[in-house]
Design a protein around this motif. Structure first.
Motif, mmCIF file in Angstrom:
data_model
loop_
_atom_site.group_PDB
_atom_site.id
_atom_site.type_symbol
_atom_site.label_atom_id
_atom_site.label_comp_id
_atom_site.label_asym_id
_atom_site.label_seq_id
_atom_site.Cartn_x
_atom_site.Cartn_y
_atom_site.Cartn_z
ATOM 1 N N MET A 72 0.839 -1.197 0.000
ATOM 2 C CA MET A 72 0.000 0.000 0.000
ATOM 3 C C MET A 72 0.871 1.243 0.000
ATOM 4 O O MET A 72 1.960 1.259 0.584
ATOM 5 N N ALA A 73 0.387 2.279 -0.681
ATOM 6 C CA ALA A 73 1.028 3.595 -0.673
ATOM 7 C C ALA A 73 -0.027 4.644 -0.344
ATOM 8 O O ALA A 73 -1.220 4.439 -0.601
ATOM 9 N N SER A 74 0.405 5.750 0.232
ATOM 10 C CA SER A 74 -0.509 6.822 0.613
ATOM 11 C C SER A 74 -0.015 8.146 0.051
ATOM 12 O O SER A 74 1.190 8.399 0.002
ATOM 13 N N ILE A 93 9.726 7.624 -9.697
ATOM 14 C CA ILE A 93 8.629 6.874 -9.083
ATOM 15 C C ILE A 93 8.103 7.716 -7.928
ATOM 16 O O ILE A 93 8.852 8.047 -7.014
ATOM 17 N N PRO A 94 6.816 8.097 -7.929
ATOM 18 C CA PRO A 94 6.317 9.014 -6.904
ATOM 19 C C PRO A 94 5.911 8.320 -5.602
ATOM 20 O O PRO A 94 5.914 7.090 -5.502
ATOM 21 N N LEU A 95 5.562 9.140 -4.637
ATOM 22 C CA LEU A 95 5.011 8.819 -3.322
ATOM 23 C C LEU A 95 6.083 8.375 -2.324
ATOM 24 O O LEU A 95 6.985 7.609 -2.663
ATOM 25 N N SER A 96 5.915 8.866 -1.114
ATOM 26 C CA SER A 96 6.890 8.599 -0.055
ATOM 27 C C SER A 96 6.353 7.679 1.026
ATOM 28 O O SER A 96 7.135 7.040 1.735
ATOM 29 N N ASP A 97 5.023 7.617 1.191
ATOM 30 C CA ASP A 97 4.430 6.867 2.296
ATOM 31 C C ASP A 97 3.971 5.497 1.823
ATOM 32 O O ASP A 97 3.119 5.396 0.923
ATOM 33 N N GLY A 139 10.191 6.725 -5.178
ATOM 34 C CA GLY A 139 9.280 6.461 -4.085
ATOM 35 C C GLY A 139 8.705 5.063 -4.072
ATOM 36 O O GLY A 139 9.317 4.100 -4.562
ATOM 37 N N VAL A 140 7.489 4.947 -3.536
ATOM 38 C CA VAL A 140 6.930 3.641 -3.179
ATOM 39 C C VAL A 140 5.738 3.220 -4.030
ATOM 40 O O VAL A 140 5.099 2.216 -3.723
ATOM 41 N N LEU A 141 5.450 3.924 -5.116
ATOM 42 C CA LEU A 141 4.336 3.518 -5.979
ATOM 43 C C LEU A 141 4.817 2.427 -6.936
ATOM 44 O O LEU A 141 4.925 2.603 -8.146
ATOM 45 N N THR A 142 5.121 1.281 -6.361
ATOM 46 C CA THR A 142 5.758 0.182 -7.074
ATOM 47 C C THR A 142 5.420 -1.127 -6.388
ATOM 48 O O THR A 142 5.054 -1.143 -5.203
ATOM 49 N N SER A 143 5.539 -2.207 -7.112
ATOM 50 C CA SER A 143 5.272 -3.515 -6.506
ATOM 51 C C SER A 143 6.432 -3.983 -5.646
ATOM 52 O O SER A 143 6.237 -4.715 -4.662
ATOM 53 N N HIS A 144 7.659 -3.605 -5.992
ATOM 54 C CA HIS A 144 8.849 -4.043 -5.262
ATOM 55 C C HIS A 144 9.856 -2.899 -5.212
ATOM 56 O O HIS A 144 9.940 -2.086 -6.135
ATOM 57 N N ALA A 145 10.638 -2.870 -4.131
ATOM 58 C CA ALA A 145 11.706 -1.881 -4.018
ATOM 59 C C ALA A 145 12.722 -2.360 -2.990
ATOM 60 O O ALA A 145 12.377 -3.093 -2.056
ATOM 61 N N ALA A 185 0.265 2.806 6.037
ATOM 62 C CA ALA A 185 0.938 3.488 4.933
ATOM 63 C C ALA A 185 0.926 4.997 5.078
ATOM 64 O O ALA A 185 1.726 5.691 4.447
ATOM 65 N N THR A 186 0.058 5.539 5.928
ATOM 66 C CA THR A 186 -0.036 6.995 6.065
ATOM 67 C C THR A 186 1.016 7.585 6.996
ATOM 68 O O THR A 186 1.145 8.812 7.084
ATOM 69 N N LEU A 187 1.791 6.756 7.673
ATOM 70 C CA LEU A 187 2.590 7.250 8.794
ATOM 71 C C LEU A 187 3.959 7.865 8.455
ATOM 72 O O LEU A 187 4.365 8.825 9.110
ATOM 73 N N PRO A 188 4.739 7.357 7.489
ATOM 74 C CA PRO A 188 6.124 7.849 7.346
ATOM 75 C C PRO A 188 6.257 9.349 7.088
ATOM 76 O O PRO A 188 7.182 9.974 7.604
#
Length: 342
Positions: free
Chosen positions: A36-38, A60-64, A113-119, A139-142
């Motif tokens: 999950m990503a937020s 790749i966007p998103l941090s949470d 970032g984390v909008l990915t299946s694997h990292a 997923a909302t916390l970082p």
């Protein structure tokens, strides 16, 4: 692996889904399968190409986000396959004073970032997730969660019996309300509609002010506090709200500068700041250790972040549009689980 990337520039027209080889972890790294990503307001700024020259495409966007460990490097001792973890927003700030190159270590720009299946992430940047939280809640916390935590912890922690004013009802604001109530503080919230006011009251707010109906809401805050003003303001508005926040603060009060959704250039009547000994302090998320402390507090109080909508992975651009519309209440999330995985 599948991931979303701003490929040839910013803007949703350039956000495309891609496929690539699943990365392999080095000796001190961990491979995560993201679940999950937020999204945060910051992600809209990145999407618009307004986050400064250091944030470039492809990206790749998103941090949470949150995921499970599926492989560990040979030197990793603190995590095992199956652990549910989140990467810290700042990949190079473990604790203490922020590094001088703070901006270079952010997920979702300039780092992928984390909008990915694997990292793959360095093991030292990961934090275990409280077991009671759903993937969307965790997923909302970082970024959003740690920002709320920092706003109530710096330059000194909010104390029981103090009064805090929280501006707005975004993801940071909603968690700040719950954290402040858990600390024993009185909480005043400004919002934009009667419907949202009712929703905020369910979170325990002691006073909710509809700023559209009461534009000079600082007067209402002072009346509610017996003329003294509030101890702390979580200032998420920016240019259009900062002066009202100053008026709402008590002598010796603290204004925590977090957001700028109403503009970047604010005018202040300096005598009010100077003669009342106000502290204006900015927060920029926080360190990995702040995420650890937040998770511990969340677990102790069993606080649950508010999640509005979870979009499927293939509908990621719709999640950006939903956040931009401002119509929801709570965090907007994207599932990173692939349909082919079912």
């Amino acid at each position: 692996m599948r991931y979303w990337s701003f490929r040839d520039g910013f803007g949703l027209e350039n956000l495309v889904v891609c496929e690539g080889e699943t990365p392999q972890p080095g000796p001190d790294e961990v491979l995560l399968e993201l679940s999950m990503a937020s999204l945060n307001y910051r992600d809209l700024v990145v999407m618009r190409g307004q986050h400064g020259k250091a944030v470039t495409t492809p990206l790749i966007p998103l941090s949470d986000g949150v995921g499970k460990v599926i492989e560990t490097g040979s030197a990793v001792e603190d995590f095992s396959v199956g652990d549910r973890v989140s990467p810290a927003f700042f990949q190079h700030w473990d604790g203490g004073a922020p590094p001088s190159n703070l901006e270079r270590g952010r997920l979702g720009g300039p780092l992928d970032g984390v909008l990915t299946s694997h990292a793959v992430f360095p093991a030292r940047t990961l934090v275990r997730v409280p077991e009671y939280l759903s993937d969307a809640e965790a997923a909302t916390l970082p970024c959003a969660g740690v920002t709320a935590w920092s706003a109530l912890s710096e330059p000194a922690p909010l104390r029981p019996g103090e009064t805090v004013l929280v501006l707005g009802t975004g993801g940071v604001a909603l968690l700040a309300i719950s954290l402040a109530k858990a600390s024993g503080a009185r909480v005043i919230v400004t919002t934009s509609s009667a419907e949202r006011a009712a929703q905020v009251q369910k979170l325990g707010a002691d006073l909710v002010i509809n700023r559209n109906a009461v534009p000079n809401w600082s007067k209402t805050v002072r009346e509610f506090t017996g003329g003294a003003g509030c101890d702390r303001v979580v200032e998420l508005g920016g240019a259009a709200t900062l002066m009202e926040s100053v008026k709402a603060s008590k002598i010796g009060g603290t204004i925590i500068l977090v957001g700028n959704v109403t503009g970047n250039n604010a005018e202040l009547f300096l005598p009010l700041v100077l003669t009342r000994r106000l502290t204006l302090q900015s927060v920029s998320v926080g360190s990995r250790q702040a995420l650890v402390a937040l998770n511990r507090a969340m677990d102790h109080h069993q606080i649950r972040p508010v999640v509005d909508t979870v979009f499927p992975f293939d509908k990621a651009p719709d999640a950006f549009r939903a956040l931009e519309s401002g119509g929801g209440f709570g965090n907007v999330c994207i599932s990173c689980v692939q349909e082919t995985d079912h």
